[in-house]
Design a protein around this motif. Structure first.
Motif, short mmCIF file in Angstrom:
data_model
loop_
_atom_site.label_atom_id
_atom_site.label_comp_id
_atom_site.label_asym_id
_atom_site.label_seq_id
_atom_site.Cartn_x
_atom_site.Cartn_y
_atom_site.Cartn_z
N SER A 4 0.82 -1.22 0.00
CA SER A 4 0.00 0.00 0.00
C SER A 4 0.85 1.27 0.00
O SER A 4 0.38 2.34 -0.38
CB SER A 4 -0.92 0.02 1.22
OG SER A 4 -0.17 0.07 2.42
N GLY A 5 2.09 1.16 0.45
CA GLY A 5 2.94 2.34 0.58
C GLY A 5 3.08 2.81 2.01
O GLY A 5 3.62 3.89 2.27
N LYS A 6 2.63 2.00 2.95
CA LYS A 6 2.70 2.38 4.37
C LYS A 6 4.15 2.60 4.81
O LYS A 6 4.43 3.57 5.52
CB LYS A 6 2.06 1.29 5.23
CG LYS A 6 2.18 1.54 6.73
CD LYS A 6 1.91 0.28 7.51
CE LYS A 6 2.91 -0.80 7.18
NZ LYS A 6 4.32 -0.42 7.45
N ALA B 59 5.39 5.90 3.59
CA ALA B 59 4.84 6.98 4.41
C ALA B 59 5.56 7.06 5.75
O ALA B 59 5.92 8.15 6.21
CB ALA B 59 3.35 6.75 4.62
N ILE C 147 -3.25 3.75 4.94
CA ILE C 147 -2.74 3.99 3.58
C ILE C 147 -3.38 2.95 2.67
O ILE C 147 -3.30 1.76 2.94
CB ILE C 147 -1.21 3.87 3.50
CG1 ILE C 147 -0.53 4.67 4.62
CG2 ILE C 147 -0.71 4.31 2.13
CD1 ILE C 147 -0.69 6.15 4.53
N ALA D 277 -4.39 1.60 -1.51
CA ALA D 277 -4.13 1.61 -2.95
C ALA D 277 -4.92 0.45 -3.54
O ALA D 277 -5.39 -0.44 -2.80
CB ALA D 277 -2.65 1.49 -3.26
N ASP E 162 -5.35 7.90 0.16
CA ASP E 162 -5.28 7.21 -1.12
C ASP E 162 -3.88 7.37 -1.71
O ASP E 162 -3.44 8.47 -2.01
CB ASP E 162 -6.32 7.81 -2.07
CG ASP E 162 -6.33 7.12 -3.44
OD1 ASP E 162 -5.62 6.10 -3.60
OD2 ASP E 162 -7.03 7.61 -4.34
N ASN E 163 -3.18 6.25 -1.86
CA ASN E 163 -1.83 6.27 -2.41
C ASN E 163 -1.80 5.63 -3.79
O ASN E 163 -0.95 4.80 -4.10
CB ASN E 163 -0.86 5.54 -1.47
CG ASN E 163 0.58 5.66 -1.93
OD1 ASN E 163 0.96 6.64 -2.57
ND2 ASN E 163 1.38 4.65 -1.63
N ILE F 123 4.62 9.33 -5.57
CA ILE F 123 5.17 9.44 -4.22
C ILE F 123 5.11 10.89 -3.74
O ILE F 123 4.89 11.15 -2.55
CB ILE F 123 6.61 8.89 -4.19
CG1 ILE F 123 7.08 8.72 -2.74
CG2 ILE F 123 7.57 9.80 -4.95
CD1 ILE F 123 8.38 7.93 -2.64
N LEU G 236 1.72 11.49 -2.32
CA LEU G 236 1.62 10.90 -0.98
C LEU G 236 2.26 11.82 0.05
O LEU G 236 1.68 12.09 1.11
CB LEU G 236 2.29 9.53 -0.95
CG LEU G 236 2.39 8.86 0.43
CD1 LEU G 236 1.00 8.60 1.02
CD2 LEU G 236 3.18 7.55 0.34
N LYS H 2 0.06 14.80 0.84
CA LYS H 2 -1.08 14.47 1.69
C LYS H 2 -0.66 14.32 3.14
O LYS H 2 -1.35 14.77 4.06
CB LYS H 2 -1.74 13.18 1.19
CG LYS H 2 -2.45 13.33 -0.15
CD LYS H 2 -2.98 12.00 -0.67
CE LYS H 2 -3.64 12.17 -2.03
NZ LYS H 2 -4.13 10.87 -2.57
#
Length: 206
Positions: A17-19, A22, A140, A142, A184-185, A189, A192, A195
């Motif tokens: 998800s990109g956690k 982040a 996070i 996606a 929302d990712n 980048i 993200l 946000k």
């Protein structure tokens, strides 16, 4: 954790998800980030009680030649069976969250007054009674396709392997329902980061 002068925010999201992206960005910005995955590595160091219990249950095949834990092999074993996954959680969660609670207490005693982020990938799968108190939960998110692609490329594993892990994590709807903020990712980048900056700046003014 009485007397603390900071907000505590749970940060979570499914695999890919990109956690972690982040979390790393927030740490670079100077916020305290307590990463459950990093603590898990501490808990399962060679010679630790947790690693011994893992090897006893899952077999020595989950160990590298130097005696360290092979996390990919452990994942294959644990996520292949619900009972095995439950046993993994029993061995690891209590120790990880105990350390996390101690570190939140330590920040409170030190007089830290920023925001503390608790990076917990399996926040919704964890016994909440063991968790530090959280003022908010940020999720996070996606698309499933983006998560499959990102995680497979990042970890050098097959999409089937990633799908197996996704199937053993909380679903997107469950995470959304438990979230105070959903980020929302699906974009870049830079989007993200923007946000996250906006959310953090709002909370700094509260």
């Amino acid at each position: 954790m009485s007397g603390r002068c900071f907000k505590t925010i749970g940060l979570t999201g499914g695999i890919g998800s990109g956690k972690s992206t982040a979390s790393a960005y927030l740490a670079e910005k100077g916020y305290a980030v307590l990463d459950a995955d990093k603590i898990a590595r501490e808990v399962a160091e060679p010679g630790s009680q947790a690693l011994g219990r893992l090897a006893s249950f899952f077999g020595s095949g989950i160990l590298n030649p130097d005696g360290t834990l092979d996390r990919k092999k452990l994942a294959v074993e644990a996520f292949s069976d619900n009972d095995k996954k439950k046993r993994l959680d029993e061995i690891m969660h209590g120790a990880i969250l105990g350390i996390m609670n101690d570190r939140v207490d330590g920040l409170a005693k030190s007089g830290y007054d920023g925001i503390v982020f608790l990076d917990v990938p399996l926040l919704f799968e964890t016994d909440k009674s063991l968790m530090p108190e959280m003022d908010e939960i940020w999720v996070i998110e996606a698309s499933a396709e983006a998560r499959l692609r990102r995680a497979a490329e990042r970890d050098g594993v097959s999409r089937d392997h990633v799908k197996m892990i996704m199937d053993n994590q909380a679903g997107s709807e469950e995470r959304r329902q438990g979230a105070d903020i959903v980020i929302d990712n699906s974009g870049s980048i830079e989007e993200l980061y923007g946000k996250l900056d906006e959310l953090v700046n709002k909370r700094k003014r509260l």
